[in-house]
Structures are given as structure tokens and as C-alpha cells.
Design an enzyme around this catalytic site. Structure first.
Site, short mmCIF file in Angstrom:
data_model
loop_
_atom_site.label_atom_id
_atom_site.label_comp_id
_atom_site.label_asym_id
_atom_site.label_seq_id
_atom_site.Cartn_x
_atom_site.Cartn_y
_atom_site.Cartn_z
N SER A 189 0.82 -1.21 0.00
CA SER A 189 0.00 0.00 0.00
C SER A 189 0.86 1.26 0.00
CB SER A 189 -0.94 0.00 1.20
OG SER A 189 -0.21 -0.23 2.38
N THR A 190 2.10 1.15 0.42
CA THR A 190 2.96 2.33 0.45
C THR A 190 4.03 2.20 -0.61
OG1 THR A 190 4.50 1.35 1.99
CG2 THR A 190 2.66 2.57 2.93
N CYS A 191 4.69 3.31 -0.91
CA CYS A 191 5.71 3.29 -1.94
C CYS A 191 7.09 3.32 -1.34
CB CYS A 191 5.51 4.47 -2.88
SG CYS A 191 5.34 6.02 -1.99
N VAL A 192 7.20 3.20 -0.01
CA VAL A 192 8.52 3.33 0.62
C VAL A 192 9.09 2.00 1.09
CG1 VAL A 192 8.48 5.71 1.34
CG2 VAL A 192 7.30 4.02 2.68
#
Lengths: 100, 109, 114
Positions: free
Chosen positions: B106-109
Site C-alpha cells: 500500500s505504500t511506496c517506501v
């Protein structure tokens, strides 16, 4: 700290928890459905009057008006602010906490 | 869509399979082949760790978290982002996670 | 600091609160997480959503430690009101009183409520 509360005190415990945990001397701004807490003649009036000794209470005028609540029936320790007053409160306090 | 051993699996536009329980090692092989990547034991270690992490916590790790987990289990030689990016140039979380059959993070990190 | 006051599943608040903490941790923020009022139910052991077709995100609270989030606080009064004790919780937490929480809130740069 500025605390905002936006839930009706008759539906949610947000205001109760805010009153339980906010440090003495804090400002509490009632907005949206929390403005119902600001009116005299309710079961909450004495509680709010009691809490007024410890906190500065404000209420957002446009939200009172939207709900048909009469400023003349406000608990007298509560100050009415407009949107500009809300902004002033936010900038004059170092932090804002929103009780949802 | 992905066809493995005659079975057709639905994927999203980035190639993630929809249900991680449908996963098999052959699926990972096929996804890797589509990316012109040949899976070595080093790749598999990471893919398995990604799967285990997700099974345990129901979330994908970040690169930092994955690095730390790998350092703990496989040592500092492998527990660094240079090593992981060399194995998975499209990004270790996205690429190894996809091969592991995990949902898109869900996150890009 | 992130303050969680809602039970899981009934509303999206709990999941959003968890995600914002993970996101902050990914950006190396020094985060404290507080569970208060019905928020303490988020940490209840034994959650099982298999029969209700919603994702059980309670295992993710255990991932907080691996994300470097180690300051988890639970308010004692909220736990007592609900008949819960530390043994009912899925992760190790620090139990603090409401009065201690008041002071802790004063030390924060930012407070997010969910």
C-alpha cells in the site's frame, strides 16, 4: 494546546475524553455536532459550567447557526468565534489536537 | 493474467496475483521469466522471507525493515539495500513481493 | 503521537491510525502510539475475521516493533472500564494513567487522533 471536538456529546465520548485528558488551562473549541454541548438547559450544562473553571471554552458560530441554535441560549462562559477566530485560535496555540 | 501449468490466474495491471493462497513456486518462476530474470537461491531466500513476513504480520515490510530482517537471519552481507536492489532491480519490496504472491504494497517506501 | 480511540472493524479509523503510524515509521519519525477508550479493543488478542470477510489487521500491530515503533501506551482507566488486562493484548505495551497521558501529550510536537 487547542483542543477541537466535533462530535455530539450525546452520541460519542469525544468531549468526555477531551475533558478527562486536556491539561488545565487548555482551550477547547466546540465545532460541528459538538456545538450541542454549548447550550443551556441540557443535562450537560452543569458539567460544562464545572469544566469552564479549568478550560477556556469556545464554540464555532456558523455551526451553531447551521443547527438553529440560539447564541442567546449559550452557556455564558462560552465564547463564540467565527472562522477567522478559529484561525486565530489555531495560530495562537502551539499545537492543535482534534478529538474525533 | 498469468498461465502456469495450464492454470489461469487473474492478476492486476502490474502483475500481482489476486489471492496469495493461489501462489506456487512455478508462479514466481513464470513472473521472473516475464521480467527476463532468472531466480537463484539468493532470490528465493528473499522471496521466502517476504512470504513469511507477510504471513506473520499481514503487511509487506519496507526496504529498511526487510534489510533488518535479512541481516538478522542471513547476515550483514545480504542485509543491505545494495545487495537487495542488485537481486531485484525493480525494487525488492515490489518485485520480490510480487514473485512471492503478495498483494501490491500500500505504500511506496 | 498517534491517539487511537475507536474499536477495530466498525469504522475505518483503527486501520487508518495503524497505517499512518507505519507510514510515519517508514519515514523514520519518532512515534508514540496511544490506545485509549474503545481503541484498546484494537489490541485485543484472538481476533478472527474468517467468518466476516473483512481483513484481520491485528497481526500487523506485532509488526510495529520491526518497523521501529516501540513506544506503545495504553490507558489504564480505559482497560479497567472494559474489564481488560495486559494479558488480553496482542503486543507488549506500557500502561499509563490518564494523568500521565495528559503530561505525555504536552511533550508532543504533533498529535493525530483516530
Amino acid at each position: 494546546m487547542l483542543h477541537t471536538v466535533n462530535k455530539s456529546p450525546y452520541e460519542k465520548g469525544s468531549l468526555d475524553t477531551c475533558l478527562r485528558l486536556a491539561k488545565q488551562g487548555s482551550t477547547i473549541l466546540l465545532i460541528e455536532d459538538a456545538v450541542y454541548a454549548a447550550i443551556t438547559g441540557s443535562s450537560l450544562e452543569s458539567k460544562i459550567r464545572q469544566a469552564s473553571k479549568q478550560y477556556e471554552f469556545c464554540v464555532l458560530g456558523p455551526d451553531l447557526k447551521a443547527r438553529g441554535l440560539d447564541e442567546a441560549k449559550l452557556i455564558d462562559s462560552i465564547r463564540v468565534v467565527d472562522y477567522g477566530g478559529f484561525v486565530d485560535l489555531a495560530v495562537s496555540h502551539d499545537r492543535v489536537q482534534s478529538w474525533l | 493474467m498469468l498461465e502456469v501449468n495450464g492454470k489461469i490466474l487473474e492478476t492486476d495491471d502490474e502483475g500481482y496475483i489476486e489471492n496469495m493462497d493461489d501462489w506456487s513456486p512455478e508462479i514466481a518462476e513464470r513472473m521472473a521469466a516475464n521480467d527476463d530474470c532468472e531466480l537463484t537461491d539468493n532470490h528465493w531466500e528473499v522471496i521466502k522471507l517476504m512470504r513469511n513476513y507477510y504471513e506473520e504480520y499481514k503487511i509487506s515490510p519496507t526496504v529498511r525493515v526487510l534489510t533488518r530482517e535479512i541481516r538478522k537471519t542471513l547476515g550483514a552481507d545480504k542485509g543491505n539495500s545494495r545487495y537487495l536492489y542488485a537481486l531485484f532491480p525493480y525494487g525488492p519490496i515490489k518485485q520480490a513481493g510480487k514473485y512471492a504472491g503478495l498483494p501490491k504494497p500500500s505504500t511506496c517506501v | 503521537m498517534c491517539i487511537n480511540r475507536r474499536a477495530p472493524y466498525g469504522t475505518i479509523y483503527a486501520l487508518e491510525g495503524l497505517e499512518v503510524v507505519l507510514m510515519g515509521a517508514a519515514f523514520e519519525q519518532d512515534i508514540s502510539v496511544v490506545y485509549l477508550d474503545d481503541g484498546v479493543y484494537q489490541l485485543k488478542k484472538g481476533q478472527d475475521t474468517t467468518d466476516s470477510s473483512i481483513k484481520n489487521f491485528s497481526p500487523t500491530y506485532r509488526a510495529l516493533a520491526s518497523y521501529g515503533v516501540e513506544k506503545l501506551y495504553v490507558e489504564t482507566e480505559s482497560m479497567e472500564d472494559r474489564g481488560l488486562s495486559e494479558h488480553d493484548l496482542i503486543v507488549p505495551v506500557k500502561m499509563i494513567s490518564g494523568a500521565e497521558l495528559t503530561e505525555l501529550m504536552e511533550q508532543q510536537d504533533v498529535i493525530l487522533n483516530y
